[in-house]
Write a protein that holds these residues in place. Sequence first.
Motif, short mmCIF file in Angstrom:
data_model
loop_
_atom_site.label_atom_id
_atom_site.label_comp_id
_atom_site.label_asym_id
_atom_site.label_seq_id
_atom_site.Cartn_x
_atom_site.Cartn_y
_atom_site.Cartn_z
N ILE A 25 5.17 1.88 -1.99
CA ILE A 25 3.86 1.87 -1.33
C ILE A 25 3.00 0.76 -1.92
O ILE A 25 2.33 0.02 -1.19
CB ILE A 25 3.16 3.24 -1.51
CG1 ILE A 25 4.01 4.35 -0.89
CG2 ILE A 25 1.78 3.21 -0.87
CD1 ILE A 25 3.56 5.74 -1.28
N ALA A 26 3.04 0.63 -3.25
CA ALA A 26 2.27 -0.44 -3.90
C ALA A 26 2.74 -1.81 -3.42
O ALA A 26 1.93 -2.71 -3.18
CB ALA A 26 2.42 -0.33 -5.42
N GLU A 27 4.04 -1.97 -3.26
CA GLU A 27 4.59 -3.25 -2.79
C GLU A 27 4.10 -3.57 -1.38
O GLU A 27 3.73 -4.71 -1.09
CB GLU A 27 6.11 -3.20 -2.82
CG GLU A 27 6.79 -4.46 -2.29
CD GLU A 27 6.45 -5.70 -3.07
OE1 GLU A 27 6.47 -6.80 -2.47
OE2 GLU A 27 6.13 -5.60 -4.28
N ARG A 28 4.08 -2.56 -0.52
CA ARG A 28 3.62 -2.77 0.86
C ARG A 28 2.14 -3.11 0.88
O ARG A 28 1.71 -4.03 1.59
CB ARG A 28 3.90 -1.52 1.69
CG ARG A 28 3.34 -1.57 3.11
CD ARG A 28 3.94 -2.70 3.92
NE ARG A 28 3.33 -2.79 5.23
CZ ARG A 28 2.86 -3.91 5.77
NH1 ARG A 28 2.93 -5.05 5.10
NH2 ARG A 28 2.32 -3.91 6.96
N LEU A 29 1.34 -2.40 0.10
CA LEU A 29 -0.10 -2.68 0.04
C LEU A 29 -0.36 -4.06 -0.55
O LEU A 29 -1.24 -4.80 -0.09
CB LEU A 29 -0.81 -1.61 -0.78
CG LEU A 29 -0.91 -0.23 -0.16
CD1 LEU A 29 -1.48 0.76 -1.18
CD2 LEU A 29 -1.77 -0.25 1.10
N HIS A 43 -12.95 -2.04 2.37
CA HIS A 43 -12.84 -0.67 1.86
C HIS A 43 -11.50 -0.11 2.29
O HIS A 43 -11.09 -0.25 3.44
CB HIS A 43 -13.96 0.21 2.42
CG HIS A 43 -13.80 1.66 2.08
ND1 HIS A 43 -14.00 2.15 0.81
CD2 HIS A 43 -13.42 2.72 2.85
CE1 HIS A 43 -13.77 3.45 0.81
NE2 HIS A 43 -13.42 3.82 2.03
N ILE A 44 -10.78 0.52 1.37
CA ILE A 44 -9.46 1.04 1.67
C ILE A 44 -9.59 2.48 2.18
O ILE A 44 -10.01 3.38 1.45
CB ILE A 44 -8.56 0.99 0.42
CG1 ILE A 44 -8.31 -0.49 0.06
CG2 ILE A 44 -7.23 1.70 0.67
CD1 ILE A 44 -7.49 -0.70 -1.19
N HIS A 72 -5.69 -6.59 -7.89
CA HIS A 72 -5.76 -6.74 -6.43
C HIS A 72 -6.77 -5.78 -5.80
O HIS A 72 -7.28 -6.04 -4.70
CB HIS A 72 -4.39 -6.49 -5.81
CG HIS A 72 -3.35 -7.50 -6.16
ND1 HIS A 72 -3.55 -8.86 -6.01
CD2 HIS A 72 -2.11 -7.36 -6.69
CE1 HIS A 72 -2.47 -9.50 -6.40
NE2 HIS A 72 -1.59 -8.63 -6.82
N VAL A 73 -7.03 -4.67 -6.48
CA VAL A 73 -7.90 -3.62 -5.95
C VAL A 73 -8.90 -3.21 -7.03
O VAL A 73 -8.58 -3.26 -8.22
CB VAL A 73 -7.05 -2.40 -5.50
CG1 VAL A 73 -7.93 -1.20 -5.17
CG2 VAL A 73 -6.18 -2.77 -4.31
N GLN A 82 -11.31 -0.52 -3.11
CA GLN A 82 -11.69 -1.68 -2.31
C GLN A 82 -10.80 -2.86 -2.69
O GLN A 82 -10.42 -3.01 -3.86
CB GLN A 82 -13.15 -2.03 -2.57
CG GLN A 82 -13.72 -3.14 -1.70
CD GLN A 82 -15.19 -3.40 -2.02
OE1 GLN A 82 -15.57 -3.49 -3.19
NE2 GLN A 82 -16.02 -3.50 -1.00
N VAL A 83 -10.45 -3.68 -1.71
CA VAL A 83 -9.69 -4.89 -2.01
C VAL A 83 -10.58 -5.81 -2.86
O VAL A 83 -11.73 -6.05 -2.51
CB VAL A 83 -9.26 -5.63 -0.73
CG1 VAL A 83 -8.50 -6.91 -1.08
CG2 VAL A 83 -8.40 -4.72 0.14
#
Length: 232
Positions: A25-29, A43-44, A72-73, A82-83
């Motif tokens: 999931i972290a890799e995809r994000l 905003h995530i 990154h966040v 948040q990004v």
Amino acid sequence: MDMKSLPAETRKRISLRGTGMYAAIAERLREMILEGELPPGTHIDEKALCEQFDISRTPLREALKTLVTEGHVTHRQHMGFQVAPINRDEIAAIFEVLHGLEETAGRLAATRIDDKQMKALLERHRTMEAYHREGKRTAYYRANQKVHQHIVDVAGNPVLSDLYSSLMSKIHRARGAANADVLRWAESLGEHSEILEALAKRDGACLARLLREHSEHTAAEVMKVLDATSGK
């Protein structure tokens, strides 16, 4: 059922499902952030992402914490995730250096590239053109990066190659954020064609000029997007 027979998005959801898959999931994000799918300052929406990935909130939270440690966040109590914003001044400074590296690489590559390297570079360029025709923006952007690194590498200077690669990694997210401009996308492809033509002719002066101008045009677009998102 064979996983390969499922649609790509379905396979992606299945691969991310489960509390033990927070790394995936972290890799995809991370990919979504680096490629500009999640722009700086966004905003995530955890609920939306849980639905998109078909996962519970627990692995998502673990993945987001990983991205916080990577920078990154960001996370603030009562405000959520948040990004992370991009440092505009740092990006501008890096681009100033990259312009010179591109120019230097052009002068050297024109005199040092051999026929085999030229053939491989043309194949990369054709792949990039195919992605453009198919509208595959992320794949095009990645192929674009490989073409640039390839040109720098055939310049035959390992110090130049390492420095260029290191600096490009620092502006990857900023370039991804500016990658949605359709006009610049088409313009960039045209510039790449001119660059390859100059390299095929071994015209070092022309190649150096074209690479520097291409870098400056890219920088201008990136800075425009960063200024717009920061309200400047």
